[in-house]
Design a protein around this motif. Sequence first.
Motif, PDB file in Angstrom:
ATOM      1  N   TRP A 230       8.706   7.481  14.017  1.00 55.76           N
ATOM      2  CA  TRP A 230       8.323   7.191  12.639  1.00 55.76           C
ATOM      3  C   TRP A 230       8.653   8.414  11.799  1.00 55.76           C
ATOM      4  N   GLY A 231       8.662   8.255  10.462  1.00 59.67           N
ATOM      5  CA  GLY A 231       8.813   9.419   9.595  1.00 59.67           C
ATOM      6  C   GLY A 231      10.143   9.583   8.899  1.00 59.67           C
ATOM      7  N   ALA A 232      11.091   8.650   9.070  1.00 63.94           N
ATOM      8  CA  ALA A 232      12.439   8.857   8.534  1.00 63.94           C
ATOM      9  C   ALA A 232      12.610   8.408   7.087  1.00 63.94           C
ATOM     10  N   ALA A 233      11.647   7.704   6.537  1.00 62.43           N
ATOM     11  CA  ALA A 233      11.791   7.195   5.165  1.00 62.43           C
ATOM     12  C   ALA A 233      11.448   8.294   4.160  1.00 62.43           C
ATOM     13  N   ARG A 234      12.320   9.285   4.116  1.00 63.23           N
ATOM     14  CA  ARG A 234      12.189  10.409   3.193  1.00 63.23           C
ATOM     15  C   ARG A 234      13.564  11.070   3.046  1.00 63.23           C
TER      16      ARG A 234
ATOM     17  N   ASN B  41       0.812  -1.222   0.000  1.00 66.06           N
ATOM     18  CA  ASN B  41       0.000   0.000   0.000  1.00 66.06           C
ATOM     19  C   ASN B  41       0.843   1.269   0.000  1.00 66.06           C
ATOM     20  N   LEU B  42       2.120   1.156   0.368  1.00 64.46           N
ATOM     21  CA  LEU B  42       2.961   2.345   0.504  1.00 64.46           C
ATOM     22  C   LEU B  42       3.213   3.013  -0.844  1.00 64.46           C
TER      23      LEU B  42
ATOM     24  N   PRO C  70      -1.029  11.455   6.145  1.00 67.91           N
ATOM     25  CA  PRO C  70      -0.096  10.393   5.760  1.00 67.91           C
ATOM     26  C   PRO C  70       1.167  10.481   6.607  1.00 67.91           C
ATOM     27  N   PHE C  71       1.842   9.360   6.765  1.00 63.06           N
ATOM     28  CA  PHE C  71       3.102   9.350   7.510  1.00 63.06           C
ATOM     29  C   PHE C  71       4.078   8.427   6.798  1.00 63.06           C
ATOM     30  N   SER C  72       5.340   8.562   7.160  1.00 62.24           N
ATOM     31  CA  SER C  72       6.380   7.696   6.620  1.00 62.24           C
ATOM     32  C   SER C  72       6.796   6.683   7.678  1.00 62.24           C
ATOM     33  N   PRO C  73       7.082   5.435   7.294  1.00 64.11           N
ATOM     34  CA  PRO C  73       7.670   4.499   8.245  1.00 64.11           C
ATOM     35  C   PRO C  73       9.129   4.851   8.503  1.00 64.11           C
ATOM     36  N   SER C  74       9.780   4.061   9.318  1.00 62.90           N
ATOM     37  CA  SER C  74      11.190   4.174   9.697  1.00 62.90           C
ATOM     38  C   SER C  74      11.371   5.156  10.850  1.00 62.90           C
ATOM     39  N   ALA C  75      11.999   4.662  11.909  1.00 67.25           N
ATOM     40  CA  ALA C  75      12.168   5.464  13.117  1.00 67.25           C
ATOM     41  C   ALA C  75      13.588   5.953  13.321  1.00 67.25           C
ATOM     42  N   GLU C  76      14.546   5.449  12.549  1.00 67.72           N
ATOM     43  CA  GLU C  76      15.945   5.808  12.808  1.00 67.72           C
ATOM     44  C   GLU C  76      16.644   6.119  11.495  1.00 67.72           C
TER      45      GLU C  76
ATOM     46  N   THR D  83       6.439  -2.964  10.285  1.00 58.01           N
ATOM     47  CA  THR D  83       5.424  -3.802   9.629  1.00 58.01           C
ATOM     48  C   THR D  83       4.089  -3.704  10.352  1.00 58.01           C
ATOM     49  N   LEU D  84       4.133  -3.348  11.640  1.00 53.47           N
ATOM     50  CA  LEU D  84       2.906  -3.211  12.428  1.00 53.47           C
ATOM     51  C   LEU D  84       2.304  -1.815  12.315  1.00 53.47           C
ATOM     52  N   ILE D  85       3.171  -0.790  12.332  1.00 55.30           N
ATOM     53  CA  ILE D  85       2.673   0.581  12.358  1.00 55.30           C
ATOM     54  C   ILE D  85       1.926   0.928  11.070  1.00 55.30           C
ATOM     55  N   ILE D  86       2.347   0.349   9.929  1.00 51.02           N
ATOM     56  CA  ILE D  86       1.658   0.630   8.660  1.00 51.02           C
ATOM     57  C   ILE D  86       0.325  -0.108   8.564  1.00 51.02           C
ATOM     58  N   GLN D  87       0.096  -1.060   9.501  1.00 52.08           N
ATOM     59  CA  GLN D  87      -1.187  -1.772   9.542  1.00 52.08           C
ATOM     60  C   GLN D  87      -2.104  -1.252  10.651  1.00 52.08           C
ATOM     61  N   GLY D  88      -1.619  -0.260  11.416  1.00 54.43           N
ATOM     62  CA  GLY D  88      -2.407   0.247  12.526  1.00 54.43           C
ATOM     63  C   GLY D  88      -2.431  -0.695  13.709  1.00 54.43           C
ATOM     64  N   ARG D  89      -1.395  -1.542  13.832  1.00 52.80           N
ATOM     65  CA  ARG D  89      -1.356  -2.557  14.883  1.00 52.80           C
ATOM     66  C   ARG D  89      -0.265  -2.283  15.918  1.00 52.80           C
ATOM     67  N   TYR D  90       0.254  -1.052  15.937  1.00 47.75           N
ATOM     68  CA  TYR D  90       1.321  -0.716  16.881  1.00 47.75           C
ATOM     69  C   TYR D  90       0.778   0.261  17.909  1.00 47.75           C
ATOM     70  N   GLN D  91       1.521   0.423  19.056  1.00 46.64           N
ATOM     71  CA  GLN D  91       1.013   1.319  20.101  1.00 46.64           C
ATOM     72  C   GLN D  91       0.977   2.775  19.659  1.00 46.64           C
ATOM     73  N   TYR D  92       1.799   3.137  18.661  1.00 46.90           N
ATOM     74  CA  TYR D  92       1.722   4.472  18.074  1.00 46.90           C
ATOM     75  C   TYR D  92       0.894   4.384  16.798  1.00 46.90           C
ATOM     76  N   LYS D  93      -0.068   5.296  16.653  1.00 51.68           N
ATOM     77  CA  LYS D  93      -0.887   5.343  15.439  1.00 51.68           C
ATOM     78  C   LYS D  93      -0.807   6.769  14.870  1.00 51.68           C
ATOM     79  N   PRO D  94       0.166   7.019  14.004  1.00 54.61           N
ATOM     80  CA  PRO D  94       0.368   8.375  13.481  1.00 54.61           C
ATOM     81  C   PRO D  94      -0.804   8.832  12.619  1.00 54.61           C
ATOM     82  N   ASP D  95      -0.951  10.153  12.526  1.00 51.36           N
ATOM     83  CA  ASP D  95      -1.928  10.719  11.601  1.00 51.36           C
ATOM     84  C   ASP D  95      -1.461  10.473  10.166  1.00 51.36           C
TER      85      ASP D  95
END
Length: 324
Positions: free
Chosen positions: A91-95, A14-15, A58-64, A44-56
């Motif tokens: 999250w948000g580093a894949a840019r 979906n990305l 659109p967002f980018s994956p990757s935390a580091e 893999t969880l955050i892009i499915q809405g299955r993680y403790q953080y649920k960003p608004d």
Amino acid sequence: MKACLCKSFGPPSNLLIEEMPDPVAGAGEVVVSVQACALNFFDTLIIQGRYQYKPDMPFSPSAEFAGVVEATGEGVGKVSVGDRVMGYMRWGAAREMVSVREADLVHLPDAVSFEVAAGMAVTYGTTLHAFRDRAKLKAGETVAVLGASGGVGQAAVEIATVMGAKVIACASSEEKLGFARELGAELTIDYSTQPLKETLKELTGGDGVNVVYDPVGGDLSEQALRATAWEGRFLVIGFAAGDIPKIPLNIVMLKGCDVQGVFWGASVDRDPDAHRSNMEQVLKWVGEGKLKPHVHAVYPMEEISAALEEIAARRVRGKVIVKP
């Protein structure tokens, strides 16, 4: 700038890769030109809405990430344009560029590459926080590492070894255990064929292990807890198996042991100075050759979906790196 965006929860396919405006550094913020970023299981969880953080959206994956300071905002005084840095941002580093707080950055020595540094904050940061700040690990103690060939598992084998502990690597195949032995594990257990509790007891002469490092969860957690020594410490790192175990508290009482939560992301926010100190220690060990972070593969941003699918399928040894 180019960015990988999640616009709807779902699988990696979906990305989307799209252009978006360059970020601007506000007060206390720094814009970093991202030279490499890393992916973790939680992506893999955050892009499915299955993680403790649920960003608004659109967002980018990757935390580091790791990169070069492009611009600084008002009040920034510890980093300058052109500095090599690494950082963590949930999250948000894949840019191609990110804007982060100055407190989120650590100076990167020239001896450490961007690709290696990008994958260090979560795995090595979590692990040193777990061993040094939570378990107070001592040289000569025995550590059992579950999921020993994964990202945090690899870091746990390495750091425990550097800290002078005896490491028992636990994983689900001989191939994975061979990798753990290369990292410094003295003993190994294949828990797909060997009973975890009984084998840990056997390998420690019946005493049990001083520290359990558990990023797996599921059925393995209780078995490992039952194999802890008197006043042992059980480190709750995560639940890669998917199931969150329910621990019988009578085990904790009878063993006089501690079950210690390791929520590294929250610890970074609460005590950024301690996080920076830990990362400086890790970078020093890398520079000295005591730690040799393993990069599984480097993907261009256009192939980030394939990279996440590799992680979800548990085919990864070490870290997966993305170059924008």
